[in-house]
Scaffold this active site. Sequence first.
Site, PDB file in Angstrom:
ATOM      1  N   LYS A 125      -3.387   9.683  -5.270  1.00 56.59           N
ATOM      2  CA  LYS A 125      -2.932   9.881  -6.659  1.00 56.59           C
ATOM      3  C   LYS A 125      -3.800  10.928  -7.355  1.00 56.59           C
ATOM      4  O   LYS A 125      -4.557  10.627  -8.281  1.00 56.59           O
ATOM      5  CB  LYS A 125      -2.965   8.546  -7.412  1.00 56.59           C
ATOM      6  CG  LYS A 125      -1.970   7.537  -6.834  1.00 56.59           C
ATOM      7  CD  LYS A 125      -1.992   6.208  -7.552  1.00 56.59           C
ATOM      8  CE  LYS A 125      -0.990   5.244  -6.880  1.00 56.59           C
ATOM      9  NZ  LYS A 125      -1.039   3.894  -7.451  1.00 56.59           N
TER      10      LYS A 125
ATOM     11  N   ASP B 113      -2.054  -5.769  -0.354  1.00 55.58           N
ATOM     12  CA  ASP B 113      -1.511  -5.063  -1.502  1.00 55.58           C
ATOM     13  C   ASP B 113      -1.204  -6.003  -2.650  1.00 55.58           C
ATOM     14  O   ASP B 113      -0.326  -6.872  -2.542  1.00 55.58           O
ATOM     15  CB  ASP B 113      -0.237  -4.321  -1.087  1.00 55.58           C
ATOM     16  CG  ASP B 113       0.237  -3.405  -2.196  1.00 55.58           C
ATOM     17  OD1 ASP B 113      -0.612  -2.718  -2.810  1.00 55.58           O
ATOM     18  OD2 ASP B 113       1.457  -3.383  -2.446  1.00 55.58           O
TER      19      ASP B 113
ATOM     20  N   LYS C  46       3.743   1.532   5.111  1.00 56.42           N
ATOM     21  CA  LYS C  46       3.942   0.844   3.833  1.00 56.42           C
ATOM     22  C   LYS C  46       5.225   0.022   3.835  1.00 56.42           C
ATOM     23  O   LYS C  46       6.008   0.082   4.787  1.00 56.42           O
ATOM     24  CB  LYS C  46       3.981   1.891   2.719  1.00 56.42           C
ATOM     25  CG  LYS C  46       2.715   2.747   2.665  1.00 56.42           C
ATOM     26  CD  LYS C  46       2.754   3.720   1.507  1.00 56.42           C
ATOM     27  CE  LYS C  46       1.727   3.337   0.470  1.00 56.42           C
ATOM     28  NZ  LYS C  46       1.651   4.333  -0.610  1.00 56.42           N
TER      29      LYS C  46
END
Lengths: 278, 278, 278, 278, 278, 278
Positions: free
Chosen positions: D131, D214, D163
């Site tokens: 990011k 996560d 993911k």
Amino acid sequence: MNSSVRQLIQSALDEDIGPGDVTTENLVDPDRMGIGTIMAKESMVVVGVSLSREIISFLDPGVKVRPFHEDGHWVNSGEIVVEFQGSLQALLKGERTALNFMQRLSGIATLVRSYVNEIKDMPVHLVDTRKTTPGLRFLEKYAVRMGGALNHRMGLYDGILIKDNHIQTCGGVGQAVNRMKEKAPHLLKIEVEVANIDQTKEAVAAGADVIMLDNMNISEMEEAVAVINKRALVEVSGNISRSKLKQLADLGVDIISIGALTHSARSVDLSMNIKPAV
Amino acid sequence: MNSSVRQLIQSALDEDIGPGDVTTENLVDPDRMGIGTIMAKESMVVVGVSLSREIISFLDPGVKVRPFHEDGHWVNSGEIVVEFQGSLQALLKGERTALNFMQRLSGIATLVRSYVNEIKDMPVHLVDTRKTTPGLRFLEKYAVRMGGALNHRMGLYDGILIKDNHIQTCGGVGQAVNRMKEKAPHLLKIEVEVANIDQTKEAVAAGADVIMLDNMNISEMEEAVAVINKRALVEVSGNISRSKLKQLADLGVDIISIGALTHSARSVDLSMNIKPAV
Amino acid sequence: MNSSVRQLIQSALDEDIGPGDVTTENLVDPDRMGIGTIMAKESMVVVGVSLSREIISFLDPGVKVRPFHEDGHWVNSGEIVVEFQGSLQALLKGERTALNFMQRLSGIATLVRSYVNEIKDMPVHLVDTRKTTPGLRFLEKYAVRMGGALNHRMGLYDGILIKDNHIQTCGGVGQAVNRMKEKAPHLLKIEVEVANIDQTKEAVAAGADVIMLDNMNISEMEEAVAVINKRALVEVSGNISRSKLKQLADLGVDIISIGALTHSARSVDLSMNIKPAV
Amino acid sequence: MNSSVRQLIQSALDEDIGPGDVTTENLVDPDRMGIGTIMAKESMVVVGVSLSREIISFLDPGVKVRPFHEDGHWVNSGEIVVEFQGSLQALLKGERTALNFMQRLSGIATLVRSYVNEIKDMPVHLVDTRKTTPGLRFLEKYAVRMGGALNHRMGLYDGILIKDNHIQTCGGVGQAVNRMKEKAPHLLKIEVEVANIDQTKEAVAAGADVIMLDNMNISEMEEAVAVINKRALVEVSGNISRSKLKQLADLGVDIISIGALTHSARSVDLSMNIKPAV
Amino acid sequence: MNSSVRQLIQSALDEDIGPGDVTTENLVDPDRMGIGTIMAKESMVVVGVSLSREIISFLDPGVKVRPFHEDGHWVNSGEIVVEFQGSLQALLKGERTALNFMQRLSGIATLVRSYVNEIKDMPVHLVDTRKTTPGLRFLEKYAVRMGGALNHRMGLYDGILIKDNHIQTCGGVGQAVNRMKEKAPHLLKIEVEVANIDQTKEAVAAGADVIMLDNMNISEMEEAVAVINKRALVEVSGNISRSKLKQLADLGVDIISIGALTHSARSVDLSMNIKPAV
Amino acid sequence: MNSSVRQLIQSALDEDIGPGDVTTENLVDPDRMGIGTIMAKESMVVVGVSLSREIISFLDPGVKVRPFHEDGHWVNSGEIVVEFQGSLQALLKGERTALNFMQRLSGIATLVRSYVNEIKDMPVHLVDTRKTTPGLRFLEKYAVRMGGALNHRMGLYDGILIKDNHIQTCGGVGQAVNRMKEKAPHLLKIEVEVANIDQTKEAVAAGADVIMLDNMNISEMEEAVAVINKRALVEVSGNISRSKLKQLADLGVDIISIGALTHSARSVDLSMNIKPAV
């Protein structure tokens, strides 16, 4: 379209528009459509019809184009050359860049046409030189062809021309031509520049394919043509005005090269009328 | 040096030299040194002295340069402008590109100087337009300054100029100026083009900072200047010949913009004499 | 789309994907189609809807896009902003780059909106500065406009701002402004930064168009506004917090410029949900 | 210096300077020399000392640089970071670009340092994410290292991270990991993201090298660490505030990744004092 | 150095190093100096000595170079070709790229030399073709010259070669040559490819400058040479093995062109020994 | 398509076509359409089908393509691979560039396939190295995969390989591996090159993930495999001929890396038949 022409268009648009057209973007709605019409403001050989389409398409890929003339056509003052329908912002932003290209290229072609007309139907070719605007050679040489002349070499890489500086370095015309014959790619002819009759004889004896008579007067050229006697192509060059062309052609030279075709053509006048679509 | 000028030099050298100078590379030893001298072949305002150094340095980073004149100087026919000592191959390869730049830029500056001299010491500024050669604007506008005039905006991004097309889109001079005032960056003035006295009055009323009188005749301009009465700067534009400059200045206009300064300058003559170093 | 934005997108994709997405290319069939939905994870002014389309289109030119909001819209947490249908690989590869742009730009617009709301309907403009992320200025200044403020100059080329360093070099505020008046392009206003009342008076006397009060306290600013007395636009700058905005506006200044709008905005949260098409 | 960093500097200077700094070029003689001093206006981990030298060198290749600190140093408010002696025009033109880079990168390093200090001497690594600001990833990840944390993968090409989207496409955690094991380059570990204990067990069973938990809560993470039992590295991710770091480290996780390190750092304050050389 | 070679080096380094050499940057101190020695691991005609210097200089502009051989030299197995002293990181990062270039180019030159030796002192030239590695043509054709052969045209722009496809389009050999004679730049010879004796006669009659005998057998070539009888240069082409060279030369052909010189040369073995400076 | 591949295609076309195909442009009408058929002239694993489409599309965006085979297919001599219908000029200009790519890439894939067939169904992977043609790595590694092998790291940035030079710098295998473990990104395995059994033991003890046996003989390799005993992956490298592959596989190594797959593949023969459309 050649990739270097694409880059040239991009950089021309970048230098004009930069981060944005502060007038148009504040006054014209991005969704508004318009019609732009390019018109000749004087009589000319027009060049740049499809180039102008490329330019406007950079700004509006969906623009519709209606050409009324092709590159190389004679266009009278007041005639419409091409019409665009598309984004009004794109037309306003691209107008100046499109016209700047067309005015310059059409100016060259128009000048060339007036030279070519002097020696129509005579067995001689008019050609340009490397005296072109930096970055625009490809397009300017295209304009020369549209005007009706031919191109000399595009650059230093696609033709051999041994000039006075090379001759001085090699020790003479004969030495230079001979040295080149050993090394030259077999698809290229060898041209050598000569300044007098002795050098002309040396060039013929060494087997040059093309001999350029540089800045000779008429009687020297006459003698040189006789000395060469068809054993090589003869090119003349150097401060040649339009009025002297016929006289040179009568001498029996094969090629006349003129820098002024590209370096001293003035821009001709074209305008773009833009209005919102109803 | 600006990065876009560097790219322009690179692409100018690329278009001339391409994969190699077939004549020079076959005739001249890469280790051989030479001296190159650029000379004016006619009187001129010279531009491009340091640019020519950049060009030759692309080919021989170690070249030594001895300038005899600076950009903007008046140089008489026959005078030496600058001398280079370096690789003979580099001089022969860079010669044409360096001269092509200098001939065009010096041609512009020389033309500009002749215009500027007409209105010396008068309270009016001569400026150029955006009618420049695609890719060369930065350099051509520099040549204009070297000739003694000022630059109008560089492009669409650093100045607001509301033209007839924008006015038509907005519904009138007043509407266009007012709409722009709400949105314009506060460091930019607002210029608007007007075609008659009514539009001139509308522009003044709306508070335009600069008013361009487009293609008006002398008496119209006289009336417009009186109407504006110092409440805005006055610019005149459109097919202005050198002989009319003084008359326009006498009218009391502030700025005269002329496209011909860049689009119709002819190249002036410079040559480069190159010889092997002894 | 501006060519420098296109280059920025390309380099952003290059830095993320490099020679290939080693996970996706090994796990997802290149022919597989998918649906990607960008959703706001907090309330925000959204910016980047059409930019995200450009990014995904670099990877899948045939992607279909369904926008639910436009740039500048207020979007509540949980709302869908835009939906893409196209190559599943393209969605997975472009996700992070698209979100990185949107999160930063929407963060700026959201912060700007909160500042603008403080001074709604007051006769003062909020503007940004040149304190932007290198390479992203064009986009960040766009985000500022979407937030509801205006832009100060884009860069050093489209606005004149004489700062303390320039003043020191020229020998004083008056000298600097006068020198600039002789040379400035006639479409640019002249802004000068002043640090005290004496400099303010000097700036007014020299005829500056805009005067920036730099890091003055409230009572100094009040006095400066009175001294200027509408003869120039007044800009204030320097460490201005949101809570002080209304107080500054009440002083009668025309422009408030704030670097924090771009340099200290935090990213807002957006996510992209991607699933195989059924 | 990496070629993409060189391009980034060039484009940052281009966007700020464009065709020229209209203020500086009209007020400052090009031959005038100056001294520029970059100073910390608040305490910080400084980053960008050598980068600022590269930036100023683009504008004045002969500038002399005197560094007082290195990247990664803690610098107190008021301390001088680096001093430049060179062309006054170059200092004025490069100031903003140099500061824009340093303020952002130092802001990141300073934030990172404050996080790292929370878990000093504990057997856990703090890492960044993807990011990052588009175009600046290389530099922002460098700033993260200067702050004292490590980098996660640079991009999609130098690390495998499976993911939820990939898992859904492959039909489950086990299938995805197994499919990857057949194809993965043998120098890359396989990381997989899991959302619950069942997926965690599946990941361990399939032989994942790294398992990312996560958005789990504390008790889920505790259970997951126990289930994994050192058979894979454990990474935690997702909205982790500084205050929670120590608690997470106590759980026995190996890696904590935090997007805020790059996407939500504010710029710290640095200024450049420029004055003419005496 | 040609600008496209510079770009090629840059992109070769970029593709190998990308965002960083993760091994070297983590294990070797950036200030550490080293010595790198390139050695021939088999006997060869070496090519790339100065190119390798350019490559290492991209990474360490201050590297010191000590060449032991020049391009085109025969080097025995075990001999040192060139030695570098500079940044140990730069040597480790540039090693593979430098060797990849040298191994390929030296491989070409070594193959070419073995062909040339077959026809030493015979009045025939061995030339390459356009069957080169994409992006490397300029360097591969340089390697051909270093091996002792000459270059055919560099590309489609610097030589005319009328092939079967063109002949078919124009309606015959004669028509194609005649059409070309009207349009060809006057510095280029006209080469035409013929497949049989009839076409050969047609080519001679039309005045082709060079005639390429394509895939003829020995007796056909013999007849063709007799038919041409020195009125044009004769080139033979098509699947020519080294063992057939002398036989072809004995036929009296002028030029033998062989694609295998570039497209089927194998890399020769060179290694770089790198150690820390003491 | 990856942006660096797009640039490679552009530069390959530029180097071949330059400012224009002087033969084709003078002999073939720009509006004329044609059909081009790419055929295998020997049996091969074909690679480049979609790449050839990209190349021809650069010259004629509207070309129609009919593929008969996909990349990785075995194609027999005489079979058609792909057919194009489009601009005859575009086909003639793009032919050589398309074939140059396909001949090289198919040559690699064909060689790789012959190696892979030697060790079919054995528990060992064949991989390439970084010994690729500068600028073509991405494509050559793709060809390796199409041939049936796997890729080693793409470059220095996506895999850790500690070589003898690094070991020497760090003071030993153990020191190098340990130092790397502290700094390595957590998604990368650590590979180390060893030259003897002592180093092998050191590597295992330090916890290397992959151990490369460099230029060991068979009995040394046998011992090393036993010493490692599945505690790390085993890679062998260095002058490995096809005939030795099976013997190496029998030793129980996991990975065999071979530079010859890319650096010594010869081009295979493909041709393009072009004719005017009727």
